[in-house]
Scaffold this motif. Structure first.
Motif, PDB file in Angstrom:
ATOM      1  N   ALA A   1       0.784  -1.317   0.107  1.00 48.65           N
ATOM      2  CA  ALA A   1      -0.013   0.117   0.005  1.00 48.65           C
ATOM      3  C   ALA A   1       0.745   1.309   0.045  1.00 48.65           C
ATOM      4  N   GLY A   2       1.898   1.116   0.747  1.00 47.66           N
ATOM      5  CA  GLY A   2       2.931   2.409   0.787  1.00 47.66           C
ATOM      6  C   GLY A   2       3.436   2.543  -0.644  1.00 47.66           C
ATOM      7  N   MET A   3       3.597   1.635  -1.521  1.00 46.25           N
ATOM      8  CA  MET A   3       4.006   1.757  -2.845  1.00 46.25           C
ATOM      9  C   MET A   3       3.032   2.075  -3.881  1.00 46.25           C
ATOM     10  N   ASN A   4       1.786   2.266  -3.294  1.00 44.70           N
ATOM     11  CA  ASN A   4       0.713   2.647  -4.017  1.00 44.70           C
ATOM     12  C   ASN A   4       0.401   1.422  -5.068  1.00 44.70           C
ATOM     13  N   ARG A   5       0.750   0.333  -4.649  1.00 43.89           N
ATOM     14  CA  ARG A   5       0.529  -0.825  -5.325  1.00 43.89           C
ATOM     15  C   ARG A   5      -0.788  -1.651  -4.787  1.00 43.89           C
ATOM     16  N   TYR A   6      -1.874  -0.982  -4.824  1.00 42.71           N
ATOM     17  CA  TYR A   6      -3.147  -1.468  -4.384  1.00 42.71           C
ATOM     18  C   TYR A   6      -3.620  -2.593  -4.943  1.00 42.71           C
ATOM     19  N   ASN A   7      -3.571  -2.799  -6.264  1.00 40.00           N
ATOM     20  CA  ASN A   7      -4.133  -4.028  -6.977  1.00 40.00           C
ATOM     21  C   ASN A   7      -3.356  -5.122  -6.517  1.00 40.00           C
ATOM     22  N   GLU A   8      -2.190  -5.091  -6.431  1.00 33.58           N
ATOM     23  CA  GLU A   8      -1.173  -6.095  -5.901  1.00 33.58           C
ATOM     24  C   GLU A   8      -1.677  -6.573  -4.519  1.00 33.58           C
ATOM     25  N   ALA A   9      -1.727  -5.653  -3.547  1.00 31.37           N
ATOM     26  CA  ALA A   9      -2.047  -6.028  -2.309  1.00 31.37           C
ATOM     27  C   ALA A   9      -3.580  -6.766  -2.134  1.00 31.37           C
ATOM     28  N   ARG A  10      -4.315  -5.948  -3.023  1.00 31.56           N
ATOM     29  CA  ARG A  10      -5.694  -6.913  -2.982  1.00 31.56           C
ATOM     30  C   ARG A  10      -5.603  -8.145  -3.531  1.00 31.56           C
ATOM     31  N   ALA A  11      -4.891  -8.308  -4.403  1.00 31.54           N
ATOM     32  CA  ALA A  11      -4.840  -9.801  -4.959  1.00 31.54           C
ATOM     33  C   ALA A  11      -4.168 -10.795  -4.085  1.00 31.54           C
ATOM     34  N   TYR A  12      -3.185 -10.206  -3.394  1.00 37.67           N
ATOM     35  CA  TYR A  12      -2.338 -10.824  -2.133  1.00 37.67           C
ATOM     36  C   TYR A  12      -3.577 -11.256  -1.249  1.00 37.67           C
ATOM     37  N   LEU A  13      -4.381 -10.230  -0.695  1.00 33.55           N
ATOM     38  CA  LEU A  13      -5.409 -10.542   0.326  1.00 33.55           C
ATOM     39  C   LEU A  13      -6.399 -11.412  -0.023  1.00 33.55           C
ATOM     40  N   ALA A  14      -6.865 -11.528  -1.426  1.00 31.63           N
ATOM     41  CA  ALA A  14      -7.840 -12.256  -1.901  1.00 31.63           C
ATOM     42  C   ALA A  14      -7.601 -13.734  -2.048  1.00 31.63           C
ATOM     43  N   SER A  15      -6.062 -13.909  -2.137  1.00 30.96           N
ATOM     44  CA  SER A  15      -5.424 -15.156  -2.236  1.00 30.96           C
ATOM     45  C   SER A  15      -5.691 -15.784  -0.502  1.00 30.96           C
ATOM     46  N   LEU A  16      -5.786 -15.181   0.442  1.00 35.15           N
ATOM     47  CA  LEU A  16      -5.791 -15.522   1.706  1.00 35.15           C
ATOM     48  C   LEU A  16      -7.422 -15.707   2.055  1.00 35.15           C
ATOM     49  N   LYS A  17      -8.407 -15.572   1.339  1.00 36.62           N
ATOM     50  CA  LYS A  17      -9.506 -15.702   1.793  1.00 36.62           C
ATOM     51  C   LYS A  17      -9.843 -17.180   1.635  1.00 36.62           C
ATOM     52  N   GLY A  18     -10.513 -17.857   2.766  1.00 35.13           N
ATOM     53  CA  GLY A  18     -10.863 -19.129   2.674  1.00 35.13           C
ATOM     54  C   GLY A  18      -9.604 -19.957   3.432  1.00 35.13           C
ATOM     55  N   THR A  19      -8.856 -19.283   3.941  1.00 37.46           N
ATOM     56  CA  THR A  19      -7.674 -19.728   4.840  1.00 37.46           C
ATOM     57  C   THR A  19      -7.984 -19.435   6.271  1.00 37.46           C
ATOM     58  N   HIS A  20      -7.010 -19.545   7.230  1.00 38.34           N
ATOM     59  CA  HIS A  20      -7.154 -18.921   8.566  1.00 38.34           C
ATOM     60  C   HIS A  20      -7.006 -17.451   8.634  1.00 38.34           C
ATOM     61  N   TYR A  21      -6.592 -16.923   7.637  1.00 36.78           N
ATOM     62  CA  TYR A  21      -6.278 -15.554   7.533  1.00 36.78           C
ATOM     63  C   TYR A  21      -7.505 -14.763   6.951  1.00 36.78           C
ATOM     64  N   SER A  22      -8.628 -15.343   6.845  1.00 34.50           N
ATOM     65  CA  SER A  22      -9.702 -14.950   6.055  1.00 34.50           C
ATOM     66  C   SER A  22     -10.054 -13.540   6.883  1.00 34.50           C
ATOM     67  N   ALA A  23     -10.606 -13.704   8.077  1.00 31.30           N
ATOM     68  CA  ALA A  23     -11.062 -12.470   8.877  1.00 31.30           C
ATOM     69  C   ALA A  23     -10.192 -11.322   8.851  1.00 31.30           C
TER      70      ALA A  23
ATOM     71  N   MET B   1      -7.401  -0.773   4.179  1.00 35.25           N
ATOM     72  CA  MET B   1      -6.402  -0.374   3.050  1.00 35.25           C
ATOM     73  C   MET B   1      -7.344   0.720   1.926  1.00 35.25           C
ATOM     74  N   MET B   2      -8.516   0.266   1.659  1.00 36.40           N
ATOM     75  CA  MET B   2      -9.166   0.921   0.703  1.00 36.40           C
ATOM     76  C   MET B   2      -9.585   2.307   1.333  1.00 36.40           C
ATOM     77  N   LEU B   3      -9.831   2.197   2.584  1.00 33.12           N
ATOM     78  CA  LEU B   3     -10.028   3.354   3.352  1.00 33.12           C
ATOM     79  C   LEU B   3      -8.711   4.643   3.005  1.00 33.12           C
ATOM     80  N   ASP B   4      -7.529   3.815   3.516  1.00 34.53           N
ATOM     81  CA  ASP B   4      -6.476   4.854   3.366  1.00 34.53           C
ATOM     82  C   ASP B   4      -6.265   5.117   1.989  1.00 34.53           C
ATOM     83  N   ALA B   5      -6.497   4.347   1.121  1.00 36.73           N
ATOM     84  CA  ALA B   5      -6.268   4.693  -0.414  1.00 36.73           C
ATOM     85  C   ALA B   5      -7.231   5.832  -0.742  1.00 36.73           C
ATOM     86  N   ALA B   6      -8.507   5.740  -0.365  1.00 30.76           N
ATOM     87  CA  ALA B   6      -9.302   6.891  -0.546  1.00 30.76           C
ATOM     88  C   ALA B   6      -8.892   8.291  -0.080  1.00 30.76           C
ATOM     89  N   ARG B   7      -8.248   8.331   1.360  1.00 31.39           N
ATOM     90  CA  ARG B   7      -7.531   9.360   1.972  1.00 31.39           C
ATOM     91  C   ARG B   7      -6.410   9.988   1.230  1.00 31.39           C
TER      92      ARG B   7
END
Length: 227
Positions: free
Chosen positions: A133-155, A164-170
């Motif tokens: 996020a600090g590098m403004n690579r929000y799409n990559e960050a979202r893809a990484y988070l999406a890969s964690l859904k369905g795992t113990h990291y889901s929540a 992250m999206m709130l920070d990006a909007a700000r």
């Protein structure tokens, strides 16, 4: 000398070799102690006591390098610690932070991601997302988070994505010229800022803002026309 004599009788006694290393350290000869410990590590690669001794020594070396501010040496030592203790998240975090200090943000994110998989550390997941996020690579960050859904990291992934999206909007607001010109007009009432704000508020459909800036334009015109 006594230990050496005992070792001549029992050359495969690991306890005696460790005693000799301890004597070297007591005498302040860390160089010889480290050389001997390294030799023992190669001779007895599966000995857990030797592994622990070596890991402790390398960790002490890292702490000394950290205290002395020797950043370059810390890279090699931290990589060595990760190789020896891959389940310790603290080493990944330390190496990631060190890489950030050197401006190697992409590699820092990779190390954090690698550590999150190996150690199951939520802190490393947050670290990787924060770096991306600090590098403004929000799409990559979202893809990484999406890969964690369905795992113990889901929540955690859902929570991090929302933040992250709130920070990006700000962040986008901070660089919005409309916001910047509004700040400029509040401070200096420049005609350039007013013209931009008036035209942009109308084009964006900010009609309440547009009415305010129309009134401001009228006042400005009146001030310019007055003697």
């Amino acid at each position: 000398l006594y230990v050496n004599e005992l070792l001549e009788v029992s050359p495969y006694n690991v306890r005696l070799w460790r005693k000799k290393i301890a004597l070297y350290r007591y005498l302040g000869n860390d160089h010889e102690a480290d050389l001997l410990l390294d030799r023992l590590r190669s001779i007895y690669p599966d000995n857990e006591r030797i592994k622990k001794d070596w890991n402790y020594r390398v960790e002490m070396k890292y702490l000394q390098q950290h205290e002395e501010g020797d950043l370059q040496s810390q890279f090699e030592t931290l990589r060595q610690l990760i190789q020896m203790s891959p389940m310790n998240p603290a080493y990944y975090l330390a190496l990631s932070n060190l890489l950030l200090q050197y401006g190697h943000d992409a590699e820092a994110a990779e190390i954090a991601g690698e550590g999150s998989v190996t150690t199951n550390s939520p802190a490393l997941v947050e670290k990787k997302v924060g770096i991306l996020a600090g590098m403004n690579r929000y799409n990559e960050a979202r893809a990484y988070l999406a890969s964690l859904k369905g795992t113990h990291y889901s929540a955690l992934a859902a929570s991090l994505e929302k933040q992250m999206m709130l920070d990006a909007a700000r962040a986008s607001q901070m660089y919005d010229p409309y916001i910047q010109y509004a700040k400029e007009y509040d401070m200096n009432h420049s005609s350039e800022a007013l013209t931009f704000l008036l035209n942009t508020s109308i084009s964006r459909g900010y009609y309440d803002d547009a009415l305010v800036y129309i009134e401001e334009a009228k006042k400005s015109s009146g001030r310019q026309d007055s003697p």
